[in-house]
Design a protein around this motif. Structure first.
Motif, PDB file in Angstrom:
ATOM      1  N   GLU A 145      -1.741  -4.147 -13.059  1.00  0.00           N
ATOM      2  CA  GLU A 145      -2.508  -3.128 -13.773  1.00  0.00           C
ATOM      3  C   GLU A 145      -4.009  -3.408 -13.685  1.00  0.00           C
ATOM      4  O   GLU A 145      -4.432  -4.564 -13.783  1.00  0.00           O
TER       5      GLU A 145
ATOM      6  N   SER B 218       4.659  -5.129 -11.931  1.00  0.00           N
ATOM      7  CA  SER B 218       3.512  -4.231 -11.846  1.00  0.00           C
ATOM      8  C   SER B 218       2.221  -5.020 -11.911  1.00  0.00           C
ATOM      9  O   SER B 218       2.160  -6.111 -12.471  1.00  0.00           O
TER      10      SER B 218
ATOM     11  N   TYR C  13       3.309  -0.919  -8.371  1.00  0.00           N
ATOM     12  CA  TYR C  13       4.549  -1.582  -8.762  1.00  0.00           C
ATOM     13  C   TYR C  13       5.453  -1.742  -7.548  1.00  0.00           C
ATOM     14  O   TYR C  13       5.294  -1.052  -6.527  1.00  0.00           O
TER      15      TYR C  13
ATOM     16  N   VAL D 141       2.712   2.144 -15.755  1.00  0.00           N
ATOM     17  CA  VAL D 141       2.364   2.231 -14.338  1.00  0.00           C
ATOM     18  C   VAL D 141       3.326   3.158 -13.601  1.00  0.00           C
ATOM     19  O   VAL D 141       2.905   4.041 -12.841  1.00  0.00           O
ATOM     20  N   ILE D 142       4.625   2.991 -13.817  1.00  0.00           N
ATOM     21  CA  ILE D 142       5.584   3.838 -13.100  1.00  0.00           C
ATOM     22  C   ILE D 142       5.480   5.292 -13.552  1.00  0.00           C
ATOM     23  O   ILE D 142       5.633   6.219 -12.757  1.00  0.00           O
TER      24      ILE D 142
ATOM     25  N   PHE E 172       4.371  -2.133 -17.277  1.00  0.00           N
ATOM     26  CA  PHE E 172       5.195  -1.626 -16.179  1.00  0.00           C
ATOM     27  C   PHE E 172       5.576  -0.162 -16.400  1.00  0.00           C
ATOM     28  O   PHE E 172       5.446   0.668 -15.497  1.00  0.00           O
TER      29      PHE E 172
END
Length: 232
Positions: free
Chosen positions: A135, A133, A147, A98-99, A95
């Motif tokens: 991926e 999230s 996300y 990803v952010i 997560f």
């Protein structure tokens, strides 16, 4: 005059009908990004969107861009690329990465709306099991992802990114496939753009969107397991 939010995270927002009167759905200014306020906001179809040099701005655009999970569009090219390519899909495994990737400025942008304050707020929601999230990995590297928040039977998408060709599209399609399998009613995309419209997004009225919002309080079915998405 746009109402300023009070300090009470449980206090109601102004009527969402104001979204029709404010420019592009701007509803309120101020408040904070506490978990209680964010969850309360999303359940009413309201989300924060602002830059570092602005106060917190809260939005509820009309019409609303959404994707029905069972209606996401998969082109023959995308299907072939995924089914023949070395992609793997996971959920809730990266997560933070990803952010961070979503927050990187795009080539045609000078800055990013995903501020450090925003990142910290959504990481808190992830730790609470509210934010999630998806991926996409290629050659053991994070190639793309998306996300957002899962509340009841709605998923509120926030941002996605791609470092390899079609990786964000694959993340979006995989998310929709799993949401449909789990009985989710809608993927909220907030504001339309050509990329989303090509993927099967549509714009709906506030009245119709509010019908879906009623499912944001239903029992959720999110599972951090995307193993069922073997082929598109």
């Amino acid at each position: 005059m746009i109402p300023i939010l009070g300090s009470d995270p449980e206090s109601p927002f102004p009527s969402t009908r104001m979204a029709m009167e404010q420019p592009q759905g701007l509803l309120a200014i101020g408040g904070d990004l506490s978990p209680a306020r964010l969850i309360n906001a999303y359940r009413q179809g309201i989300f924060p969107w602002y830059s570092d040099d602005q106060p917190i701005l809260w939005w509820s655009p009309v019409p609303r861009c959404v994707i029905l999970p069972d209606a996401v569009h998969v082109s023959r090219r995308l299907r072939r690329r995924y089914n023949q390519g070395p992609f793997s899909i996971t959920a809730d495994r990266a997560f933070n990465e990803v952010i961070e990737a979503c927050a990187e400025p795009r080539p045609d942008q000078e800055g990013t709306w995903i501020t450090e304050e925003m990142k910290a707020a959504y990481v808190r929601l992830f730790e609470m099991g509210v934010a999630h999230s998806v991926e996409v990995h290629m050659d053991d590297q994070l190639a793309g992802g998306i996300y957002g928040l899962a509340l009841g039977r709605m998923f509120f998408g926030e941002s996605m990114f791609s470092k390899r060709g079609d990786a964000s599209k694959i993340a979006l399609v995989a998310l929709c496939r799993q949401l449909h399998q789990w009985g989710f009613t809608l993927l909220d995309c907030q504001v339309a753009n050509p990329h989303l419209m090509r993927m099967g997004a549509q714009e709906i009225s506030r009245v119709e969107f509010e019908r879906y919002l009623a499912t944001a309080s239903d029992p959720g079915h999110w599972q951090p397991d995307f193993s069922a998405v073997k082929r598109l």
